[in-house]
Design a protein around this motif. Structure first.
Motif, PDB file in Angstrom:
ATOM      1  N   PHE A 256     -22.535  38.904  37.468  1.00 21.90           N
ATOM      2  CA  PHE A 256     -22.541  38.377  38.831  1.00 21.90           C
ATOM      3  C   PHE A 256     -23.174  39.369  39.808  1.00 21.90           C
ATOM      4  N   LYS A 257     -23.056  40.661  39.523  1.00 19.73           N
ATOM      5  CA  LYS A 257     -23.732  41.656  40.359  1.00 19.73           C
ATOM      6  C   LYS A 257     -25.246  41.504  40.228  1.00 19.73           C
TER       7      LYS A 257
ATOM      8  N   ARG B  31     -26.396  38.479  42.182  1.00 15.44           N
ATOM      9  CA  ARG B  31     -26.441  38.732  43.633  1.00 15.44           C
ATOM     10  C   ARG B  31     -27.680  39.533  44.020  1.00 15.44           C
TER      11      ARG B  31
ATOM     12  N   ASP C 186     -30.665  36.868  43.545  1.00 15.39           N
ATOM     13  CA  ASP C 186     -30.615  35.866  44.619  1.00 15.39           C
ATOM     14  C   ASP C 186     -29.554  36.288  45.631  1.00 15.39           C
ATOM     15  N   PRO C 187     -29.945  36.989  46.700  1.00 11.61           N
ATOM     16  CA  PRO C 187     -28.977  37.489  47.689  1.00 11.61           C
ATOM     17  C   PRO C 187     -28.110  36.394  48.310  1.00 11.61           C
ATOM     18  N   GLU C 188     -28.571  35.145  48.288  1.00  9.03           N
ATOM     19  CA  GLU C 188     -27.765  34.063  48.853  1.00  9.03           C
ATOM     20  C   GLU C 188     -26.445  33.886  48.108  1.00  9.03           C
ATOM     21  N   TYR C 189     -26.405  34.362  46.847  1.00 11.39           N
ATOM     22  CA  TYR C 189     -25.170  34.237  46.056  1.00 11.39           C
ATOM     23  C   TYR C 189     -24.038  35.072  46.656  1.00 11.39           C
ATOM     24  N   ASN C 190     -24.383  36.029  47.522  1.00 11.14           N
ATOM     25  CA  ASN C 190     -23.359  36.804  48.210  1.00 11.14           C
ATOM     26  C   ASN C 190     -22.545  35.954  49.168  1.00 11.14           C
ATOM     27  N   GLU C 191     -23.052  34.764  49.509  1.00 11.13           N
ATOM     28  CA  GLU C 191     -22.387  33.911  50.479  1.00 11.13           C
ATOM     29  C   GLU C 191     -21.310  33.029  49.874  1.00 11.13           C
TER      30      GLU C 191
ATOM     31  N   LYS D  69     -15.697  33.499  44.088  1.00  9.03           N
ATOM     32  CA  LYS D  69     -15.959  34.819  43.529  1.00  9.03           C
ATOM     33  C   LYS D  69     -14.887  35.231  42.529  1.00  9.03           C
TER      34      LYS D  69
ATOM     35  N   PHE E 299     -25.253  27.758  43.240  1.00  8.93           N
ATOM     36  CA  PHE E 299     -24.176  28.733  43.124  1.00  8.93           C
ATOM     37  C   PHE E 299     -23.256  28.377  41.959  1.00  8.93           C
TER      38      PHE E 299
ATOM     39  N   TYR F 189     -25.128  29.192  38.716  1.00  4.41           N
ATOM     40  CA  TYR F 189     -25.096  30.609  38.375  1.00  4.41           C
ATOM     41  C   TYR F 189     -23.783  30.979  37.702  1.00  4.41           C
TER      42      TYR F 189
END
Length: 294
Positions: free
Chosen positions: A45-46, A49, A52-57, A63, A119, A122
């Motif tokens: 998952f790291k 992120r 695709d930085p959007e996965y941080n949302e 999570k 999301f 992923y």
């Protein structure tokens, strides 16, 4: 010199933990791969992120919920072997996994500020890539109590032999590929993913790993496991293990990192250590189910 010593100490510690956990009993085997699954999932998952930085949302529910689901799936693969009163760990795992996988998308829709189906994709891909293969290894260990068993091994230890051989064959393949590639490697093999790999090294590693498994199995290992199974498992380890290594290298290149983690000094993270096993394990499980545990 300091780096070499650090890598050596870490490698010895890693081998001791792996052998102890895999060979001591069913409980330690399950606990070992349960922990590997948890930390490998976090590393996956790291990487996502970073890709695709959007996965941080994603929401905190998503999570942490997907990590719980991964742990529950691992519990489910233990089946009826570990019981707590009238309930087995496997039953608890199936119920928990079902609830979280069913409710996770709903929670994401309600709690996420920027919901998108990718999301969920992923997260499900992480469970398929990491958790299911490790769960299948647990199934090989504790899920079958029959098959081509010889008198020299107990049922439990026989179940441990196949995962151990799979890991050992992967290690032989990687080592031989490195040696052959260093000596005669000339032609790049997927240079865009792993520039140092060569066709000569990859093919040489596969051939030598399969040959070593066949020779040892025929002359010394036949009492433990019928010798054609040694060749078949080595072939699976060589082909699909190499594919697993390339797959994780691709993910790291997309994420722009050298290692998936730093939990093992000098050796990277959990995904770096078990990338080959994650792809080889499902094919080994299919083979074992069809031809060994029959």
């Amino acid at each position: 010199m300091k780096t070499f010593i650090t890598r050596t100490i870490t490698a010895l510690f890693f081998v001791a933990i792996m052998l102890g956990g895999m060979l001591y009993n069913d409980y330690t085997f399950f606990l070992l791969f349960f922990l590997i699954n948890f930390f490998a999932l976090k590393e996956y998952f790291k990487l996502v992120r970073l890709i695709d930085p959007e996965y941080n949302e994603i929401s905190p529910w998503h999570k942490y919920g997907v990590l719980v689901a991964g742990c529950a799936i691992m519990m489910a693969f233990s089946g009826p072997n570990f019981s707590f009163g009238e309930l087995s760990l496997g039953e608890i795992g199936w119920v928990t996994a079902f609830i979280f996988i069913l409710v996770l998308p709903l929670g994401e829709i309600l709690m996420s500020k920027n919901f998108t189906l990718k999301f969920i994709g992923y997260s499900l891909l992480g469970l398929l890539y990491v958790t299911v293969p490790l769960g299948l290894l647990v199934d090989i260990r504790v899920g079958h109590q029959g098959g081509s068993l010889t008198e020299s091994l107990s049922f439990s230890m026989y179940g441990a032999l196949i995962p151990l051989l799979l890991i050992f064959f992967i290690w032989i393949n990687d080592t031989m590929a490195y040696i052959v590639g260093s000596l005669i490697g000339r032609t790049p093999f997927f240079p865009s993913i792993s520039p140092k790999k060569t066709i000569e090294g990859t093919v040489g590693g596969m051939v030598l790993a399969i040959a070593a498994a066949g020779i040892y199995g025929y002359f010394w290992g036949n009492e433990l496991l019928y010798w054609p199974h040694w060749i078949a498992l080595a072939t699976i380890a060589a082909i699909f293990g190499s594919a697993g290594d390339l797959l994780e290298s691709r993910l790291k290149r997309m994420a722009g990192v050298k290692d998936s983690g730093k939990i093992m000094p000098g050796h990277g993270g959990f995904l770096d250590r078990f990338d080959s096993l994650l792809v080889a394990a499902p094919f080994a499980w299919i083979y074992v189910l069809l031809f060994v545990f029959k």
